[in-house]
Write a protein that holds these residues in place. Structure first.
Motif, PDB file in Angstrom:
ATOM      1  N   GLY A  10      -8.548 -21.273  -0.035  1.00  0.00           N
ATOM      2  CA  GLY A  10      -7.298 -20.805  -0.214  1.00  0.00           C
ATOM      3  C   GLY A  10      -6.569 -20.769   1.235  1.00  0.00           C
ATOM      4  O   GLY A  10      -5.651 -19.931   1.359  1.00  0.00           O
ATOM      5  N   VAL A  11      -6.936 -21.095   2.232  1.00  0.00           N
ATOM      6  CA  VAL A  11      -6.447 -20.923   3.792  1.00  0.00           C
ATOM      7  C   VAL A  11      -6.390 -22.472   4.422  1.00  0.00           C
ATOM      8  O   VAL A  11      -7.044 -23.241   4.180  1.00  0.00           O
ATOM      9  CB  VAL A  11      -7.307 -20.005   4.208  1.00  0.00           C
ATOM     10  CG1 VAL A  11      -7.076 -18.589   3.932  1.00  0.00           C
ATOM     11  CG2 VAL A  11      -8.768 -20.196   4.575  1.00  0.00           C
ATOM     12  N   CYS A  12      -5.840 -22.301   5.449  1.00  0.00           N
ATOM     13  CA  CYS A  12      -5.622 -23.579   6.301  1.00  0.00           C
ATOM     14  C   CYS A  12      -6.920 -23.781   7.008  1.00  0.00           C
ATOM     15  O   CYS A  12      -7.294 -25.044   7.308  1.00  0.00           O
ATOM     16  CB  CYS A  12      -4.677 -23.404   7.316  1.00  0.00           C
ATOM     17  SG  CYS A  12      -3.123 -23.095   6.554  1.00  0.00           S
ATOM     18  N   SER A  13      -7.755 -22.715   7.498  1.00  0.00           N
ATOM     19  CA  SER A  13      -9.057 -23.112   8.110  1.00  0.00           C
ATOM     20  C   SER A  13     -10.024 -23.760   7.116  1.00  0.00           C
ATOM     21  O   SER A  13     -10.132 -23.383   5.989  1.00  0.00           O
ATOM     22  CB  SER A  13      -9.744 -21.720   8.406  1.00  0.00           C
ATOM     23  OG  SER A  13     -10.985 -21.861   9.189  1.00  0.00           O
ATOM     24  N   LYS A  14     -10.679 -24.697   7.829  1.00  0.00           N
ATOM     25  CA  LYS A  14     -11.655 -25.492   6.734  1.00  0.00           C
ATOM     26  C   LYS A  14     -13.130 -25.135   6.882  1.00  0.00           C
ATOM     27  O   LYS A  14     -13.924 -25.374   5.923  1.00  0.00           O
ATOM     28  CB  LYS A  14     -11.570 -26.987   7.040  1.00  0.00           C
ATOM     29  CG  LYS A  14     -10.167 -27.517   7.196  1.00  0.00           C
ATOM     30  CD  LYS A  14      -9.846 -27.401   5.442  1.00  0.00           C
ATOM     31  CE  LYS A  14      -8.291 -27.916   5.574  1.00  0.00           C
ATOM     32  NZ  LYS A  14      -7.439 -27.389   4.360  1.00  0.00           N
ATOM     33  N   SER A  29     -16.584 -19.070  15.057  1.00  0.00           N
ATOM     34  CA  SER A  29     -15.521 -20.024  15.419  1.00  0.00           C
ATOM     35  C   SER A  29     -14.921 -20.647  14.075  1.00  0.00           C
ATOM     36  O   SER A  29     -15.780 -20.851  13.312  1.00  0.00           O
ATOM     37  CB  SER A  29     -16.539 -21.143  16.062  1.00  0.00           C
ATOM     38  OG  SER A  29     -15.595 -22.350  16.470  1.00  0.00           O
ATOM     39  N   PHE A  30     -13.731 -20.926  14.209  1.00  0.00           N
ATOM     40  CA  PHE A  30     -12.805 -21.471  13.113  1.00  0.00           C
ATOM     41  C   PHE A  30     -12.626 -22.962  13.318  1.00  0.00           C
ATOM     42  O   PHE A  30     -12.368 -23.049  14.397  1.00  0.00           O
ATOM     43  CB  PHE A  30     -11.621 -20.711  12.909  1.00  0.00           C
ATOM     44  CG  PHE A  30     -11.759 -19.172  12.379  1.00  0.00           C
ATOM     45  CD1 PHE A  30     -11.647 -19.017  10.995  1.00  0.00           C
ATOM     46  CD2 PHE A  30     -12.036 -18.172  13.344  1.00  0.00           C
ATOM     47  CE1 PHE A  30     -11.801 -17.623  10.659  1.00  0.00           C
ATOM     48  CE2 PHE A  30     -11.816 -16.797  12.779  1.00  0.00           C
ATOM     49  CZ  PHE A  30     -12.026 -16.679  11.469  1.00  0.00           C
ATOM     50  N   THR A  31     -12.639 -23.654  12.272  1.00  0.00           N
ATOM     51  CA  THR A  31     -11.953 -24.981  12.327  1.00  0.00           C
ATOM     52  C   THR A  31     -10.883 -25.151  11.447  1.00  0.00           C
ATOM     53  O   THR A  31     -10.980 -24.705  10.223  1.00  0.00           O
ATOM     54  CB  THR A  31     -13.228 -26.010  11.801  1.00  0.00           C
ATOM     55  OG1 THR A  31     -14.475 -25.813  12.547  1.00  0.00           O
ATOM     56  CG2 THR A  31     -12.801 -27.634  11.803  1.00  0.00           C
ATOM     57  N   GLY A  32      -9.852 -25.486  12.131  1.00  0.00           N
ATOM     58  CA  GLY A  32      -8.628 -25.437  11.513  1.00  0.00           C
ATOM     59  C   GLY A  32      -7.753 -24.337  11.522  1.00  0.00           C
ATOM     60  O   GLY A  32      -8.387 -23.210  11.913  1.00  0.00           O
ATOM     61  N   GLY A  33      -6.861 -24.152  10.986  1.00  0.00           N
ATOM     62  CA  GLY A  33      -5.992 -22.954  10.918  1.00  0.00           C
ATOM     63  C   GLY A  33      -5.074 -22.611  12.091  1.00  0.00           C
ATOM     64  O   GLY A  33      -4.835 -23.589  12.902  1.00  0.00           O
ATOM     65  N   CYS A  34      -4.699 -21.442  12.141  1.00  0.00           N
ATOM     66  CA  CYS A  34      -3.807 -21.164  13.392  1.00  0.00           C
ATOM     67  C   CYS A  34      -4.525 -20.731  14.573  1.00  0.00           C
ATOM     68  O   CYS A  34      -5.334 -19.655  14.850  1.00  0.00           O
ATOM     69  CB  CYS A  34      -3.083 -19.908  13.153  1.00  0.00           C
ATOM     70  SG  CYS A  34      -2.034 -19.948  11.517  1.00  0.00           S
ATOM     71  N   ASN A  35      -4.918 -21.805  15.547  1.00  0.00           N
ATOM     72  CA  ASN A  35      -5.703 -21.659  16.608  1.00  0.00           C
ATOM     73  C   ASN A  35      -5.612 -20.504  17.367  1.00  0.00           C
ATOM     74  O   ASN A  35      -6.725 -19.801  17.663  1.00  0.00           O
ATOM     75  CB  ASN A  35      -5.493 -23.020  17.565  1.00  0.00           C
ATOM     76  CG  ASN A  35      -6.416 -23.134  18.592  1.00  0.00           C
ATOM     77  OD1 ASN A  35      -7.766 -22.902  18.243  1.00  0.00           O
ATOM     78  ND2 ASN A  35      -5.947 -23.566  19.867  1.00  0.00           N
TER      79      ASN A  35
END
Length: 89
Positions: A10-14, A29-35
């Motif tokens: 349900g979010v931009c982060s994958k 660490s997030f992949t994708g989303g608002c960097n």
């Protein structure tokens, strides 16, 4: 210390990766989303307990979405801790 990978929904982060040292969260660490925002969240939560992360981020929504990347992090670290403790699904 164990590394975990969580696939948010349900979010931009994958993908969210993090280490658990007991109940302390490290190396998020997030992949994708608002960097920029997600890098900031990763720094803020460094060394926090799962419960602290839940207190700060559960219930937060992003725009019109039903959840947020920060809430997904809280859900992911709880699932990982429960799994590590043998209480998760």
């Amino acid at each position: 210390m164990n590394m975990y990978t969580y696939k948010p929904s349900g979010v931009c982060s994958k993908e969210i990766t993090f280490d658990l040292d007991g109940d302390k969260v490290k190396n998020v660490s997030f992949t994708g989303g608002c960097n920029g925002n997600l890098k900031a969240i990763a720094r803020v939560v460094e060394g926090m307990s799962v419960e602290e992360i839940e207190e700060y981020f559960l219930g937060l929504k992003c725009g019109m979405k039903n959840t947020s990347c920060s809430e997904q992090l809280a859900i992911g670290v709880r699932k990982a801790l429960d799994k590590a403790n043998g209480t998760g699904i």
